[in-house]
Design a protein around this motif. Structure first.
Motif, PDB file in Angstrom:
ATOM      1  N   LEU A 190     -85.259 -66.352  -9.417  1.00 30.27           N
ATOM      2  CA  LEU A 190     -84.411 -65.167  -9.505  1.00 30.27           C
ATOM      3  C   LEU A 190     -83.064 -65.576 -10.086  1.00 30.27           C
ATOM      4  O   LEU A 190     -82.391 -66.457  -9.556  1.00 30.27           O
ATOM      5  CB  LEU A 190     -84.208 -64.528  -8.121  1.00 30.27           C
ATOM      6  CG  LEU A 190     -85.482 -64.157  -7.345  1.00 30.27           C
ATOM      7  CD1 LEU A 190     -85.116 -63.607  -5.967  1.00 30.27           C
ATOM      8  CD2 LEU A 190     -86.313 -63.142  -8.122  1.00 30.27           C
ATOM      9  N   HIS A 191     -82.681 -64.925 -11.187  1.00 33.05           N
ATOM     10  CA  HIS A 191     -81.427 -65.253 -11.860  1.00 33.05           C
ATOM     11  C   HIS A 191     -80.640 -63.974 -12.148  1.00 33.05           C
ATOM     12  O   HIS A 191     -81.207 -62.884 -12.253  1.00 33.05           O
ATOM     13  CB  HIS A 191     -81.685 -65.994 -13.170  1.00 33.05           C
ATOM     14  CG  HIS A 191     -82.196 -67.387 -12.998  1.00 33.05           C
ATOM     15  ND1 HIS A 191     -83.531 -67.661 -12.785  1.00 33.05           N
ATOM     16  CD2 HIS A 191     -81.542 -68.588 -12.988  1.00 33.05           C
ATOM     17  CE1 HIS A 191     -83.692 -68.974 -12.670  1.00 33.05           C
ATOM     18  NE2 HIS A 191     -82.510 -69.553 -12.784  1.00 33.05           N
ATOM     19  N   VAL A 192     -79.338 -64.135 -12.282  1.00 32.82           N
ATOM     20  CA  VAL A 192     -78.480 -63.043 -12.709  1.00 32.82           C
ATOM     21  C   VAL A 192     -77.778 -63.455 -13.998  1.00 32.82           C
ATOM     22  O   VAL A 192     -77.517 -64.639 -14.246  1.00 32.82           O
ATOM     23  CB  VAL A 192     -77.440 -62.660 -11.640  1.00 32.82           C
ATOM     24  CG1 VAL A 192     -78.120 -62.045 -10.436  1.00 32.82           C
ATOM     25  CG2 VAL A 192     -76.603 -63.854 -11.231  1.00 32.82           C
ATOM     26  N   ALA A 193     -77.500 -62.443 -14.823  1.00 30.24           N
ATOM     27  CA  ALA A 193     -76.717 -62.645 -16.034  1.00 30.24           C
ATOM     28  C   ALA A 193     -75.300 -62.151 -15.765  1.00 30.24           C
ATOM     29  O   ALA A 193     -75.106 -61.030 -15.282  1.00 30.24           O
ATOM     30  CB  ALA A 193     -77.329 -61.868 -17.202  1.00 30.24           C
ATOM     31  N   VAL A 194     -74.337 -62.988 -16.059  1.00 32.70           N
ATOM     32  CA  VAL A 194     -72.931 -62.671 -15.791  1.00 32.70           C
ATOM     33  C   VAL A 194     -72.150 -62.839 -17.087  1.00 32.70           C
ATOM     34  O   VAL A 194     -72.285 -63.856 -17.779  1.00 32.70           O
ATOM     35  CB  VAL A 194     -72.355 -63.591 -14.700  1.00 32.70           C
ATOM     36  CG1 VAL A 194     -70.880 -63.295 -14.451  1.00 32.70           C
ATOM     37  CG2 VAL A 194     -73.154 -63.445 -13.407  1.00 32.70           C
ATOM     38  N   ARG A 195     -71.364 -61.836 -17.435  1.00 38.38           N
ATOM     39  CA  ARG A 195     -70.504 -61.938 -18.618  1.00 38.38           C
ATOM     40  C   ARG A 195     -69.053 -61.777 -18.191  1.00 38.38           C
ATOM     41  O   ARG A 195     -68.686 -60.760 -17.591  1.00 38.38           O
ATOM     42  CB  ARG A 195     -70.845 -60.873 -19.657  1.00 38.38           C
ATOM     43  CG  ARG A 195     -70.068 -61.026 -20.969  1.00 38.38           C
ATOM     44  CD  ARG A 195     -70.490 -59.996 -21.992  1.00 38.38           C
ATOM     45  NE  ARG A 195     -70.057 -58.661 -21.620  1.00 38.38           N
ATOM     46  CZ  ARG A 195     -68.833 -58.174 -21.869  1.00 38.38           C
ATOM     47  NH1 ARG A 195     -67.922 -58.929 -22.474  1.00 38.38           N
ATOM     48  NH2 ARG A 195     -68.519 -56.949 -21.527  1.00 38.38           N
ATOM     49  N   ASP A 196     -68.279 -62.812 -18.459  1.00 36.36           N
ATOM     50  CA  ASP A 196     -66.859 -62.805 -18.094  1.00 36.36           C
ATOM     51  C   ASP A 196     -66.659 -62.445 -16.625  1.00 36.36           C
ATOM     52  O   ASP A 196     -65.789 -61.656 -16.264  1.00 36.36           O
ATOM     53  CB  ASP A 196     -66.083 -61.822 -18.979  1.00 36.36           C
ATOM     54  CG  ASP A 196     -66.150 -62.207 -20.455  1.00 36.36           C
ATOM     55  OD1 ASP A 196     -66.279 -63.413 -20.739  1.00 36.36           O
ATOM     56  OD2 ASP A 196     -66.091 -61.309 -21.307  1.00 36.36           O
ATOM     57  N   GLY A 197     -67.544 -63.010 -15.783  1.00 35.45           N
ATOM     58  CA  GLY A 197     -67.414 -62.829 -14.342  1.00 35.45           C
ATOM     59  C   GLY A 197     -68.031 -61.566 -13.785  1.00 35.45           C
ATOM     60  O   GLY A 197     -68.023 -61.364 -12.562  1.00 35.45           O
ATOM     61  N   VAL A 198     -68.584 -60.694 -14.642  1.00 36.61           N
ATOM     62  CA  VAL A 198     -69.170 -59.434 -14.194  1.00 36.61           C
ATOM     63  C   VAL A 198     -70.689 -59.491 -14.358  1.00 36.61           C
ATOM     64  O   VAL A 198     -71.196 -59.839 -15.430  1.00 36.61           O
ATOM     65  CB  VAL A 198     -68.606 -58.244 -14.996  1.00 36.61           C
ATOM     66  CG1 VAL A 198     -69.261 -56.936 -14.544  1.00 36.61           C
ATOM     67  CG2 VAL A 198     -67.097 -58.161 -14.836  1.00 36.61           C
ATOM     68  N   ARG A 199     -71.417 -59.146 -13.303  1.00 31.08           N
ATOM     69  CA  ARG A 199     -72.868 -59.168 -13.352  1.00 31.08           C
ATOM     70  C   ARG A 199     -73.374 -58.040 -14.256  1.00 31.08           C
ATOM     71  O   ARG A 199     -73.036 -56.863 -14.057  1.00 31.08           O
ATOM     72  CB  ARG A 199     -73.443 -59.014 -11.943  1.00 31.08           C
ATOM     73  CG  ARG A 199     -74.966 -58.979 -11.893  1.00 31.08           C
ATOM     74  CD  ARG A 199     -75.452 -59.050 -10.462  1.00 31.08           C
ATOM     75  NE  ARG A 199     -76.867 -58.751 -10.371  1.00 31.08           N
ATOM     76  CZ  ARG A 199     -77.597 -58.906  -9.269  1.00 31.08           C
ATOM     77  NH1 ARG A 199     -77.014 -59.369  -8.168  1.00 31.08           N
ATOM     78  NH2 ARG A 199     -78.876 -58.606  -9.250  1.00 31.08           N
TER      79      ARG A 199
END
Length: 258
Positions: free
Chosen positions: A163-172
């Motif tokens: 299970l992974h999350v994608a985060v851009r500039d600290g925001v999921r």
């Protein structure tokens, strides 16, 4: 003449509670083919499956396959299934005609990619990070959908699960759930169970980056194939997977049992 099913072995129950059994298709006790029925874990009641239905060439064109499929449906009713899925291989017009004649409707495409040798993935979009879900994140994510809990009996510790999350500039902005699943032919392969990017972040290369990440996970684990399922109406997703080299393996057709 009477067409019936005759078990060729005992009822099999896997560790996850799913069932399967193989049968001979018989005409007046004479074997003329085979069929396999099973169940998949799903939201609510188990999802029934009919696979490997074959009738000997000399007995084709006489309705044997139709009667065998209807008999298999009765078996699955007895297993408390209220839906049945059949997978029609790509380029199998006879199987397609049978499924549609029996009232099955298309609701999914199973795609597969042969990964071959490792290829360097292109760099992800600027600011994008893919990291494992934390324990708290995974607990909230699983609780948000009862179907996930059914498919992840041990939560993130379920065998083969990532299970992974994608985060851009600290925001999921998205998540990726990969594991393993049996293909219609019985082969167990690495599988993308869920991939999602939030609406405002789509069409920026994040989904492509998540797929490259998933393929990297498979290669790191020694695998050489990756499969997934896509809604036929989701043209954007289908275009993405085609551009990544995924090909149609089979089309899923489903039918509700009343």
């Amino acid at each position: 003449m009477t067409t019936t099913l005759r078990p060729t072995g005992p009822l099999q129950q896997a560790d996850d509670g799913t069932l399967s059994r193989s049968y001979e298709v018989c005409v007046n006790s004479r074997p003329v083919g085979v069929v396999r029925v099973g169940t998949l874990r799903a939201r609510g009641r188990p999802l029934g499956t009919i696979s490997d239905l074959r009738v000997d060439e000399a007995d084709r064109g006489r309705g044997r396959g139709t009667v065998a499929a209807l008999a298999a449906e009765e078996v699955l009713r007895g297993w408390r299934c209220d839906r049945i899925r059949v997978s029609v291989p790509a380029g199998a017009p006879t199987a397609l005609r049978l499924a549609t004649a029996l009232g099955y409707t298309e609701n999914g495409h199973v795609l597969v990619k042969d990964l071959g040798s490792a290829e360097p993935a292109p760099p992800p979009p600027a600011g994008l990070e893919v990291r494992p879900m934390t324990e708290a994140e995974s607990a909230r994510w699983i609780a948000a959908d009862p179907g996930r809990a059914a498919l992840l009996p041990d939560g993130p510790a379920t065998a083969g699960t990532h299970l992974h999350v994608a985060v851009r500039d600290g925001v999921r902005i998205g998540h990726l759930w990969t594991g393993r699943r049996d293909l219609p032919a019985g082969e167990r392969v690495p599988y993308v169970w869920e991939i999602e990017v939030v609406e405002g972040e789509r069409r920026r290369g994040h989904g492509r980056a998540l797929m490259h990440f998933a393929e990297g996970l498979v290669r790191a684990g020694g695998g050489d194939r990756l499969a997934l399922r896509v809604d036929p109406a989701n043209t954007a997703a289908r275009s993405l997977y085609a551009s990544l080299g995924y090909r149609l393996l089979s089309s899923d057709y489903e039918k509700a049992l009343y």
